[in-house]
Design a protein around this motif. Structure first.
Motif, mmCIF file in Angstrom:
data_model
loop_
_atom_site.group_PDB
_atom_site.id
_atom_site.type_symbol
_atom_site.label_atom_id
_atom_site.label_comp_id
_atom_site.label_asym_id
_atom_site.label_seq_id
_atom_site.Cartn_x
_atom_site.Cartn_y
_atom_site.Cartn_z
ATOM 1 N N HIS A 1 -53.193 -63.074 134.585
ATOM 2 C CA HIS A 1 -52.725 -64.438 134.306
ATOM 3 C C HIS A 1 -52.899 -64.809 132.837
ATOM 4 O O HIS A 1 -53.287 -65.933 132.503
ATOM 5 C CB HIS A 1 -53.416 -65.458 135.218
ATOM 6 N N GLY A 2 -52.589 -63.829 131.990
ATOM 7 C CA GLY A 2 -52.638 -64.088 130.561
ATOM 8 C C GLY A 2 -52.181 -62.867 129.779
ATOM 9 O O GLY A 2 -51.826 -61.827 130.351
ATOM 10 N N ILE A 3 -52.197 -62.995 128.474
ATOM 11 C CA ILE A 3 -51.813 -61.925 127.552
ATOM 12 C C ILE A 3 -53.082 -61.294 126.970
ATOM 13 O O ILE A 3 -54.029 -61.984 126.603
ATOM 14 C CB ILE A 3 -50.939 -62.480 126.411
ATOM 15 N N LEU B 1 -55.720 -66.312 141.987
ATOM 16 C CA LEU B 1 -56.127 -67.180 140.895
ATOM 17 C C LEU B 1 -56.882 -68.391 141.443
ATOM 18 O O LEU B 1 -56.361 -69.140 142.263
ATOM 19 C CB LEU B 1 -54.900 -67.647 140.108
ATOM 20 N N LEU B 2 -58.115 -68.601 140.975
ATOM 21 C CA LEU B 2 -58.937 -69.726 141.416
ATOM 22 C C LEU B 2 -59.000 -70.849 140.399
ATOM 23 O O LEU B 2 -58.957 -72.026 140.745
ATOM 24 C CB LEU B 2 -60.364 -69.244 141.708
ATOM 25 N N ASP B 3 -59.115 -70.497 139.127
ATOM 26 C CA ASP B 3 -59.307 -71.509 138.095
ATOM 27 C C ASP B 3 -58.965 -70.885 136.752
ATOM 28 O O ASP B 3 -58.978 -69.644 136.591
ATOM 29 C CB ASP B 3 -60.755 -72.008 138.112
ATOM 30 N N GLN B 4 -58.679 -71.739 135.782
ATOM 31 C CA GLN B 4 -58.323 -71.242 134.454
ATOM 32 C C GLN B 4 -58.468 -72.362 133.436
ATOM 33 O O GLN B 4 -58.172 -73.519 133.726
ATOM 34 C CB GLN B 4 -56.879 -70.732 134.454
ATOM 35 N N ILE B 5 -58.968 -72.020 132.247
ATOM 36 C CA ILE B 5 -59.025 -72.985 131.157
ATOM 37 C C ILE B 5 -58.330 -72.422 129.927
ATOM 38 O O ILE B 5 -58.292 -71.211 129.699
ATOM 39 C CB ILE B 5 -60.474 -73.372 130.783
ATOM 40 N N GLU B 6 -57.762 -73.311 129.125
ATOM 41 C CA GLU B 6 -57.234 -72.996 127.817
ATOM 42 C C GLU B 6 -57.880 -73.932 126.794
ATOM 43 O O GLU B 6 -58.540 -74.914 127.172
ATOM 44 C CB GLU B 6 -55.711 -73.162 127.781
ATOM 45 N N LEU B 7 -57.690 -73.614 125.527
ATOM 46 C CA LEU B 7 -58.208 -74.444 124.440
ATOM 47 C C LEU B 7 -57.020 -74.883 123.589
ATOM 48 O O LEU B 7 -56.769 -74.321 122.516
ATOM 49 C CB LEU B 7 -59.222 -73.665 123.606
ATOM 50 N N PRO B 8 -56.258 -75.883 124.044
ATOM 51 C CA PRO B 8 -55.017 -76.249 123.347
ATOM 52 C C PRO B 8 -55.223 -76.663 121.902
ATOM 53 O O PRO B 8 -54.334 -76.463 121.059
ATOM 54 C CB PRO B 8 -54.470 -77.404 124.198
ATOM 55 N N ASP B 9 -56.376 -77.241 121.581
ATOM 56 C CA ASP B 9 -56.637 -77.638 120.200
ATOM 57 C C ASP B 9 -57.108 -76.479 119.325
ATOM 58 O O ASP B 9 -57.196 -76.614 118.100
ATOM 59 C CB ASP B 9 -57.687 -78.754 120.163
ATOM 60 N N LEU B 10 -57.433 -75.363 119.965
ATOM 61 C CA LEU B 10 -57.888 -74.165 119.246
ATOM 62 C C LEU B 10 -57.159 -72.941 119.806
ATOM 63 O O LEU B 10 -57.782 -71.935 120.145
ATOM 64 C CB LEU B 10 -59.405 -73.997 119.395
#
Length: 349
Positions: A149-151, A199-208
């Protein structure tokens, strides 16, 4: 005749009794290193003494230790051209793992709690789309793979309850020369998968979004993540984050006077119950933070990178052959070797 002999030798090896880590001196850590022009995987004691060293065909990155058998998988520096299953008691290579066509290993892996499964971080070579490979460790046969679920997934860690944390670095790279292809619009994330890959959970850092999430350490259900900044080097950003799934991440910011000490690069991360540590070979330093993410101390040493938990404290290695104990008060020398230690120190047990 040769094929028959090879088959019989393989069969005999598979039927040989599997020794435990206690049988090889109960090493505390695994570490890849270079001596001269040769590369090895070492088993180290708590004081940094090498119990064994096993040749590798090229530069190693990280290793995964089987939870019971004296067996480890040594991963090549990404993009991976080898992942070797090594009998650490006999110094023999039991298996050489090969990902499916068009895919590459990406430097890290983790075993299930009972050791029956190996999970490997992988990418689709042309797109850097992330996958998690699953291998049956009875014969190290390929079972299937899951989306990460990502690159560009890098380190993966199994939580005590079987869930899997995946650091998706967000960087698309050229499959041959590692050129970074999408820095302006990269999107790293930290993903949590169930035992069946859901997939249970996921976070991103949109400001970074240019802070690549690379390496992980666990403190109970809490996940510490180390980052590498791909943005403007004149912009100070944190290199450590803490995440308890179901809540917002905490970013750990050092004092303003030390904002550039790590030079935007955390190479490894380790965690105890109340401390988190990140290293920077570029900055020649490590930083310690408390359970709330507050900075405690910074210690300097050239080319520090490998880091692992050792009891209630930490052990770190550098590229000049030294092994150190790290605490709030400073660094204490444990051992010095002619081996140039590579990026990671993997704790057993």
């Amino acid at each position: 005749m040769m094929q028959r002999r090879t088959f019989l030798a393989s069969l005999a090896a598979s039927l040989a009794p599997r020794l435990t880590w206690a049988d090889v001196g109960a090493p505390a850590f695994l570490a890849a290193g270079k001596r001269g022009e040769e590369f090895f995987l070492h088993g180290l004691t708590t004081t940094g003494t090498s119990l064994f060293r096993i040749p590798l065909p090229g530069r190693g990155h990280a290793a995964a230790a089987h939870p019971m058998r004296a067996e480890a998988v040594a991963f090549a520096r990404r993009p991976g051209t080898f992942a070797l299953v090594i009998d650490c008691a006999r110094g023999a290579i039991r298996h050489r793992l090969t990902p499916p066509e068009g895919m590459q290993f990406n430097g890290h892996g983790a075993y299930s709690a009972d050791g029956s499964l190996l999970m490997t971080s992988e990418v689709v070579a042309e797109t850097s789309e992330g996958r998690v490979g699953l291998w049956d460790t009875a014969r190290y046969s390929r079972l299937t793979d899951w989306p990460s679920h990502g690159i560009g997934p890098h380190e993966i860690k199994r939580l005590q309850d079987g869930r899997l944390a995946v650091a998706n670095g967000g960087i698309r790279t050229d499959p041959v020369d590692r050129t970074k292809l999408n820095i302006p619009d990269m999107r790293p994330n930290l993903t949590l998968l169930a035992e069946d890959g859901t997939l249970l959970d996921q976070i991103e850092l949109p400001d970074l979004h240019q802070n690549s999430i690379r390496h992980l350490a666990l403190s109970g259900d809490r996940i510490a993540f180390a980052m590498q900044w791909e943005g403007d080097p004149a912009e100070p950003v944190p290199q450590l984050g803490l995440w308890t799934p179901g809540s917002a991440p905490i970013l750990c910011t050092p004092p303003e006077a030390q904002a550039f000490t790590m030079q935007g690069y955390a190479g490894s991360v380790a965690a105890t119950g109340d401390r988190f540590l990140i290293t920077s070979p570029k900055g020649g330093a490590l930083m310690l933070f408390d359970a709330g993410g507050a900075h405690i101390a910074t210690h300097h040493r050239p080319d520090l990178c490998g880091a692992a938990t050792a009891g209630a404290g930490f052990t770190v290695t550098d590229g000049q052959g030294a092994v150190w104990s790290a605490s709030d008060d400073g660094l204490t020398s444990l051992a010095t070797d002619k081996t140039q230690w590579d990026n990671h120190l993997v704790a057993l047990g």
